[in-house]
Design a protein around this motif. Structure first.
Motif, short mmCIF file in Angstrom:
data_model
loop_
_atom_site.label_atom_id
_atom_site.label_comp_id
_atom_site.label_asym_id
_atom_site.label_seq_id
_atom_site.Cartn_x
_atom_site.Cartn_y
_atom_site.Cartn_z
N THR A 9 0.85 -1.18 0.00
CA THR A 9 0.00 0.00 0.00
C THR A 9 0.89 1.23 0.00
O THR A 9 2.02 1.19 0.46
CB THR A 9 -0.92 0.05 1.24
OG1 THR A 9 -0.11 0.14 2.41
CG2 THR A 9 -1.82 -1.15 1.32
N ASP A 37 -3.14 -0.68 -10.07
CA ASP A 37 -4.04 -0.72 -8.93
C ASP A 37 -4.31 -2.18 -8.60
O ASP A 37 -5.06 -2.87 -9.31
CB ASP A 37 -5.33 0.01 -9.30
CG ASP A 37 -6.37 0.00 -8.19
OD1 ASP A 37 -6.19 -0.71 -7.18
OD2 ASP A 37 -7.38 0.71 -8.34
N GLY A 39 -6.06 -3.43 -6.40
CA GLY A 39 -7.44 -3.68 -6.02
C GLY A 39 -8.27 -4.23 -7.16
O GLY A 39 -9.38 -4.72 -6.95
N MET A 90 -2.50 4.12 -11.54
CA MET A 90 -2.43 4.79 -10.24
C MET A 90 -3.38 5.98 -10.16
O MET A 90 -3.78 6.54 -11.17
CB MET A 90 -0.99 5.28 -10.00
CG MET A 90 0.04 4.17 -9.94
SD MET A 90 -0.11 3.11 -8.49
CE MET A 90 -1.25 1.88 -9.01
N LYS A 91 -3.68 6.35 -8.93
CA LYS A 91 -4.50 7.52 -8.65
C LYS A 91 -4.03 8.11 -7.33
O LYS A 91 -3.32 7.45 -6.56
CB LYS A 91 -5.98 7.15 -8.58
CG LYS A 91 -6.30 6.16 -7.48
CD LYS A 91 -7.74 5.75 -7.49
CE LYS A 91 -7.95 4.73 -6.36
NZ LYS A 91 -9.12 3.96 -6.51
N ASN A 94 -4.82 6.87 -0.95
CA ASN A 94 -4.36 5.55 -0.51
C ASN A 94 -4.70 4.53 -1.58
O ASN A 94 -5.82 4.53 -2.10
CB ASN A 94 -5.05 5.15 0.80
CG ASN A 94 -4.50 5.91 1.98
OD1 ASN A 94 -3.29 6.05 2.12
ND2 ASN A 94 -5.39 6.42 2.82
N ILE A 95 -3.75 3.67 -1.88
CA ILE A 95 -3.98 2.69 -2.94
C ILE A 95 -3.19 1.41 -2.67
O ILE A 95 -2.09 1.45 -2.11
CB ILE A 95 -3.61 3.27 -4.33
CG1 ILE A 95 -4.07 2.35 -5.46
CG2 ILE A 95 -2.14 3.61 -4.43
CD1 ILE A 95 -4.07 3.01 -6.82
N VAL A 97 -1.07 -1.27 -4.42
CA VAL A 97 -0.29 -1.18 -5.65
C VAL A 97 0.51 -2.45 -5.89
O VAL A 97 0.94 -3.10 -4.94
CB VAL A 97 0.67 0.05 -5.62
CG1 VAL A 97 1.69 -0.09 -4.50
CG2 VAL A 97 1.37 0.26 -6.94
N LYS A 131 -11.98 -7.55 -2.92
CA LYS A 131 -11.78 -7.01 -4.27
C LYS A 131 -12.99 -7.19 -5.18
O LYS A 131 -13.04 -6.63 -6.26
CB LYS A 131 -10.58 -7.69 -4.94
CG LYS A 131 -9.25 -7.36 -4.36
CD LYS A 131 -8.16 -8.02 -5.19
CE LYS A 131 -6.79 -7.68 -4.72
NZ LYS A 131 -5.76 -8.24 -5.61
#
Length: 169
Positions: A9, A37, A39, A90-91, A94-95, A97, A131
């Motif tokens: 993360t 991502d 997720g 990506m964005k 919080n992600i 990765v 997910k």
């Protein structure tokens, strides 16, 4: 081609600066780095298939993207168009990765610590119930499909979508 993943993360406060940092690392170590991502990743087989399909496309000269990382992202996303594939990128915020790093073994292994230092390491590639909503939305997996073959088969449906990227228009 040799490849490894770094997963975990992280928090991205400035997406452009983050992507620039990845480009600098890729140039410095002469590797391909693609951030995705996690997720929306349905397991390691999802990543492996996207890499295989992208490498095959480059060898056959049928690649859409000029960059191997973007071609991998295109397949992993299940989208034919590059612009649509970025929805798996990506964005800010919080992600979860996964970094894919491809190249010569010594160069890939050399850049891994720099990527490791960017993330809080946890396993995020494997498919899990948390997910489900994001994967179903991204890959447009409706209840008709899951009612027919079961929720546990969502990763298989994702692999099918990745396999069909070049066929579906």
């Amino acid at each position: 081609m040799y490849w490894r993943t770094v997963q975990g993360t992280l928090f991205i406060d400035d997406l452009n600066a983050f992507l620039q940092k990845l480009n600098v690392l890729a140039d410095e170590y002469d590797v391909t780095i693609q951030a995705m991502d996690a997720g929306k990743i349905a397991g390691m087989s999802h990543v492996e298939l996207a890499i295989k399909k992208a490498e095959r496309a480059f060898k056959a000269g049928s690649n859409v993207a000029r960059d191997l990382g973007v071609e991998i992202l295109r397949y992993a996303s299940g989208k034919r168009q590059i612009v649509e594939a970025f929805s798996m990128g990506m964005k800010e915020g919080n992600i979860f990765v996964v970094f894919l790093v491809l190249g010569e073994k010594d160069k890939v292994d050399a850049v891994l610590p720099a990527l490791d230092s960017m993330v809080s390491r946890i396993e995020v590639i494997d498919y899990s119930d948390r997910k489900e909503e994001a994967v179903r939305a991204h890959f447009k997996i409706g209840s008709t499909e899951t009612d027919t073959i079961g929720l546990s088969r969502i990763p298989d449906i994702v692999l099918e979508r990745v396999s069909l990227v070049d066929i579906l228009k």
